[in-house]
Every structure is written in C-alpha cells, then in structure tokens.
Design an enzyme around this catalytic site. Structure first.
Site, PDB file in Angstrom:
ATOM      1  N   ASP A  70       2.617  19.973 -20.276  1.00 21.52           N
ATOM      2  CA  ASP A  70       1.686  18.873 -20.526  1.00 21.52           C
ATOM      3  C   ASP A  70       2.435  17.931 -21.467  1.00 21.52           C
ATOM      4  OD1 ASP A  70      -0.331  17.174 -21.197  1.00 21.52           O
ATOM      5  OD2 ASP A  70      -1.778  18.717 -21.760  1.00 21.52           O
TER       6      ASP A  70
ATOM      7  N   LYS B 117       0.304   7.611 -23.544  1.00 22.41           N
ATOM      8  CA  LYS B 117       0.850   7.991 -24.849  1.00 22.41           C
ATOM      9  C   LYS B 117       2.310   7.536 -24.897  1.00 22.41           C
ATOM     10  CE  LYS B 117      -3.069  10.372 -24.721  1.00 22.41           C
ATOM     11  NZ  LYS B 117      -3.113  11.699 -24.160  1.00 22.41           N
TER      12      LYS B 117
ATOM     13  N   PHE C 151      -5.143  20.930 -24.356  1.00 24.35           N
ATOM     14  CA  PHE C 151      -5.851  19.675 -24.655  1.00 24.35           C
ATOM     15  C   PHE C 151      -7.269  19.759 -24.064  1.00 24.35           C
ATOM     16  CE2 PHE C 151      -6.796  15.172 -23.616  1.00 24.35           C
ATOM     17  CZ  PHE C 151      -6.770  14.677 -24.896  1.00 24.35           C
ATOM     18  N   ASP C 152      -8.203  18.976 -24.598  1.00 20.07           N
ATOM     19  CA  ASP C 152      -9.612  19.148 -24.176  1.00 20.07           C
ATOM     20  C   ASP C 152      -9.838  18.934 -22.675  1.00 20.07           C
ATOM     21  OD1 ASP C 152      -9.234  16.433 -24.539  1.00 20.07           O
ATOM     22  OD2 ASP C 152     -11.138  16.070 -25.529  1.00 20.07           O
TER      23      ASP C 152
ATOM     24  N   HIS D  78     -18.233  15.874 -26.967  1.00 18.68           N
ATOM     25  CA  HIS D  78     -17.936  14.985 -28.096  1.00 18.68           C
ATOM     26  C   HIS D  78     -17.966  13.502 -27.735  1.00 18.68           C
ATOM     27  CE1 HIS D  78     -14.188  15.922 -26.101  1.00 18.68           C
ATOM     28  NE2 HIS D  78     -13.633  14.860 -26.616  1.00 18.68           N
TER      29      HIS D  78
ATOM     30  N   TYR E  44       0.832  -1.218   0.000  1.00 22.42           N
ATOM     31  CA  TYR E  44       0.000   0.000   0.000  1.00 22.42           C
ATOM     32  C   TYR E  44       0.858   1.255   0.000  1.00 22.42           C
ATOM     33  CZ  TYR E  44      -3.870   3.123   0.888  1.00 22.42           C
ATOM     34  OH  TYR E  44      -4.802   4.122   0.765  1.00 22.42           O
TER      35      TYR E  44
ATOM     36  N   ALA F 182       2.332  14.545 -22.575  1.00 20.46           N
ATOM     37  CA  ALA F 182       1.882  13.255 -23.116  1.00 20.46           C
ATOM     38  C   ALA F 182       2.814  12.721 -24.215  1.00 20.46           C
ATOM     39  CB  ALA F 182       0.461  13.396 -23.654  1.00 20.46           C
TER      40      ALA F 182
HETATM   41  C1  LIG Z   1      -4.226  12.503 -23.526  1.00 21.95           C
HETATM   42  C2  LIG Z   1      -3.808  13.839 -23.121  1.00 21.95           C
HETATM   43  C3  LIG Z   1      -4.152  14.360 -21.854  1.00 21.95           C
HETATM   44  C4  LIG Z   1      -5.045  13.631 -20.891  1.00 21.95           C
HETATM   45  O1  LIG Z   1      -4.547  12.406 -20.525  1.00 21.95           O
HETATM   46  P1  LIG Z   1      -5.460  11.113 -20.244  1.00 21.95           P
HETATM   47  O2  LIG Z   1      -4.472  10.077 -19.884  1.00 21.95           O
HETATM   48  O3  LIG Z   1      -6.236  10.821 -21.463  1.00 21.95           O
HETATM   49  O4  LIG Z   1      -6.347  11.458 -19.094  1.00 21.95           O
HETATM   50  C5  LIG Z   1      -3.696  15.606 -21.544  1.00 21.95           C
HETATM   51  N1  LIG Z   1      -2.954  16.323 -22.413  1.00 21.95           N
HETATM   52  C6  LIG Z   1      -2.606  15.858 -23.614  1.00 21.95           C
HETATM   53  C7  LIG Z   1      -1.761  16.677 -24.536  1.00 21.95           C
HETATM   54  C8  LIG Z   1      -3.030  14.605 -24.021  1.00 21.95           C
HETATM   55  O5  LIG Z   1      -2.712  14.161 -25.235  1.00 21.95           O
END
Ligand SMILES: *Cc1c(COP(=O)(O)O)cnc(C)c1O
Length: 458
Positions: free
Chosen positions: A214, A257, A124-125, A449, A72, A216
């Site tokens: 950010d 990613k 990102f969304d 979406h 844990y 990814a």
């Molecule tokens: C996918 C993504 C996110 C969010 O990550 P999740 O793992 O889908 O929650 C944030 N920013 C970017 C640029 C992304 O491509």
C-alpha cells in the site's frame, strides 16, 4: 556562514484564505455536529484534515495537463503513466483507478474471499473497510513499539516479523496476500526500513503468500531509508524506491499523496494472472483498462508527479517542514508520536486531554478545540476512526488516540506552521479546564468517522 535551508521551489500562483471569529466557529462547529468532516472548507483557515489530494501541482504538471490524450482506449497518457510505473517500481501490469481505495476495491474484488485473513502493518481505514466488507479479517502485525508514542525509533512503522509468522502459521492456505503499508499511516506516518521490507517479503514468500504494498507515501518512506538507514545515504531516492519494490508482488497507490495530484490512483502488478483477474473488476467499477477512473490529462500529471516527487530536494523540503512544526511543539512541550512522521504530526490526545475518559473520545474533542481556537482543521486518528469490532460491535479502544496535523504538500509556509503550533499551545495551556468530551448521536455502520454526528458533553 552556512546558508540556511529553503524550499526547493518558488510560488507561481496563490489562493487567498480567510480567518474567522470564535463566534462564527462555535456556530459552524455545532452545525457540523462536532465532526470537522462536516464543515465547509471556507469555514476553515488552515486545513490540515489530510494530505490527500490537497497538494499543489507544479508548473510542469499543469503543462502535462495540456498534453493529455483523452482517447477512450490506448491513450498516450496511459502509456506515459505505465512507463513511469514500470521504471520506478518494476510493476509491468498497470491499472489506473480514480483513487487509492478504488485500486483496493478492484484488486481485492479479485483476491479477497469470505473468511480470509489478511495481515498488515496497521491497515489504512479504507483498506480495512474493503477487507471487512468482504467478511475477511485484517490482522495488525505492526511492531509493539509503535504504540509507545514517546519512544524515539527510526522505523516505527515496521512489521513485527514474529507476529506475522504466527498469523501465517495459524492461517495456512487462508492468506491471499499481506498488505505492507509505506509509510505506516495509521501509527503516525512512520517509515518501514528496507531491512524490514525485505524480511517481510521473504517470510511471506516462504509461506507462498504474495505481498501487496500500500504505497501512498512510498517516496517519503524512501527518504527516511536514505536519511536513517545504514548503507543508503549515497543512494538516490529512485534507486531506493526500485529496491523497496524488488520483492513486492503488487502495489495499490493513492496518487493523491506522494504523486501530488488532486485525484488519481493505480494498481501495479507483477503477475499477469492478477492483472487478468483485476481487469474484470476494473471495467464495471472504474472504466476501460487504459483509463480506469482517470482522464488522460490526469494520468499525465500523475506520471510527472511520480517523477518529480522521487527527487531528494522535493522530499527534503516537505519533510523539513513537518520536522519544523514538530520542533515548535517540542518547544511548547506538546506530546506527539515521536519521531515526527513524514506527512503529519500525530498529537497524543490521551496525554493532552487526560481528564477526558476514552468513552468521550479525547482526540475527537481535541480536534474540536483546535478548530475553535484558530480555525485549524485537524483529523482524529483515534477511537472514532478505530470504529467498532465487526463481531461484538464494541468500540475499539485498544489503539492510540491521536490528532493528526496533516501537512499538504507545497501548500503552506513555515509561518502557517507557527500559527498551528501557537494554537495548539493555547489549547494545551487550558487543557485542565477541558474535562468533558463528546458523545455519539448517530453513526454509520462502517467508516463512521466521516459522517458521525456528535454532541458536546458538559
Ligand atoms: C489515502 C490512503 C489510501 C486510500 O487512498 P484514497 O486515494 O484516499 O482512496 C490507502 N492507503 C493509505 C496508506 C492511504 O494513506
């Protein structure tokens, strides 16, 4: 003769996929309300919905799964992951989360207050969602050239430094941080140059504003710096990554990613006070701080994935495949965001289905047509995703209307790319017969979406 290029891996396990008939697809798409998120995966032949969590793990990553420590608190798996993040990014404080948006949720819960302004190169969304849900404002400061899909520039994901300066100047004292997204997903998986990363960080810091990366697709971004930016050709990907993060204050990561795991994410921070602040939100939202939202085994696979996918050959194999698909689309004259992005091709739907008015969502319509054509599931990155203005509630028709063909990592072969390109060509060849789009029958108030229900017009 020079030996041709081939993948830097071989296949150890396969997963059968199945084709369907047009009749089946018509029925399934209608049942899904013309929203491909609502399809069942088994109704899809080639799935290009996303590169998120859809990659194939390596044998080494699977081996790491067996070594997972499920304690844990204080599991070896946490320390393995933490050590890798420190080594690659120089981030000394690490919180694992179940995915990227959870990292945003935890960190933004600490940092974002109502009325704040948060500039970024096309948020990102989910990032935008987490900002707007806290009644703060996300302002896009991407370079204008990103909007011209036919312009061939090496770093179309860049920040427009002047735009950023204006936002910082106009909102002094009200900008808790800036979000720098690498690669810039929203404008087409376009990279940000090292020069621009440094200039962005320097400008933000001169206003006392921290930078959250950010991250990814940080490794794909590093690949583009190596192959496109002067002075980096002889540097390793890991060296480039270290330099990209030298001036950043924190990072949020969707490990689904570029870390090639099916689920996972983390926050990396350099500031102890941010770590202490974020921790308070990690515990109720995600879990105790040494596992956050993850299993021990998943943290092990994630650490391994970060290490593997910051090697040149792995990235070259991937980006070569995306470029191959782009070359087939070139052959057929299909317009897409140029040059090809790191993880996807973004087809310019406005130019393909130019008879459909924007109020009828051309990219969403093209997504439907591609599915009907060959059972290929793409993703709309356009007017549907852009959602409504939170104040006026009007549709945001100002941006690009794209169909993203997202390529999962280490999953499909170049033969699949041939099928995708041929299906796209068939739709392109009959584009003049597609004159009506879709209309919204039901939508959610935020991030519509995923669940929107549509009807087909005409
Ligand atoms: C996918 C993504 C996110 C969010 O990550 P999740 O793992 O889908 O929650 C944030 N920013 C970017 C640029 C992304 O491509």
């Amino acid at each position: 003769m020079e030996l041709p290029f081939a993948e830097s891996w071989k296949i150890k396990m396969v997963e059968p996929i199945r084709r369907s008939t047009l009749e089946e697809r018509r029925k399934w798409l209608a049942e899904a309300h013309y929203n491909v998120f609502q399809l069942k995966a088994e109704q899809v032949y080639i799935d290009l919905l996303t590169d998120s969590g859809t990659g194939a793990m390596s044998d080494r990553q699977w081996a790491e799964m067996m070594l997972g420590d499920e304690s844990y608190a204080g599991a070896t798996s946490f320390y393995k992951l933490e050590a890798m993040i420190k080594r690659l990014f120089g981030m000394n404080y690490v919180i694992p989360t179940h995915q990227g948006r959870a990292a945003e949720n935890v960190l933004f819960s600490y940092l974002v207050k109502e009325g704040n302004v948060i500039p970024g190169n096309a948020h990102f969304d989910t990032t935008k969602g987490h900002i707007e849900a806290r009644k703060a404002k996300a302002i896009d400061v991407t370079v204008d050239e990103a909007r011209d899909t036919q312009l061939e520039l090496p770093f179309k994901g860049n920040v427009n430094i002047e735009k950023l300066r204006q936002v910082l100047e106009d909102n002094k004292g009200n900008v808790p941080f800036m979000v720098l997204t690498v690669t810039n997903n929203t404008v087409g998986g376009q990279p940000v140059s090292m020069e621009n990363i440094k200039a962005t960080c320097a400008l933000c810091h001169s206003y006392g504003v921290p930078v959250v990366m950010d991250s990814a697709r940080f490794a794909e971004n590093a690949y583009f710096i190596k192959t496109r930016e002067k002075g980096f050709a002889d540097r390793t990907i890991k060296e480039i990554v270290a330099e990209m993060y030298t001036d950043a204050d924190a990072m949020t990561m969707s490990a689904k990613k570029d870390a090639i795991v099916n689920m996972g994410g983390f926050i990396g921070m350099k500031r102890k006070e941010w770590y202490e602040g974020a921790k308070l939100f990690c515990i109720p939202f995600e879990g105790y701080v040494t596992y956050g939202g993850m299993n021990g085994r998943d943290m092990n696979a994630l650490a391994r994935g970060l290490d593997e996918n910051t090697e040149f050959d792995m990235l070259h194999t991937r980006i070569h495949q995306v470029a191959y698909l782009a070359s087939k689309l070139d052959e057929y004259g299909i317009p897409y965001q140029r040059p090809a992005g790191g993880h996807a091709i973004f087809v310019d739907a406005d130019k393909v289905l130019d008879r459909i008015p924007k109020e009828e969502f051309p990219a969403q319509t093209l997504t439907c047509e591609l599915y009907l054509e060959a059972g290929i599931r793409a993703c709309e990155i356009g007017y549907m995703l852009a959602d409504r203005d939170p104040v006026t509630r009007e549709n945001r028709f100002g941006g690009l209307d794209l169909v993203r063909l997202c390529i999962p990592r280490r999953v499909y072969t170049d033969n699949h790319m041939n099928v995708i390109a041929a299906a796209m060509k068939n739709v392109y060849d009959r584009r003049e017969t597609i004159t009506r789009g879709v209309a919204i029958e039901w939508e959610a108030p935020l991030m519509r979406h995923f669940t929107v229900q549509l009807k087909r017009l005409g």
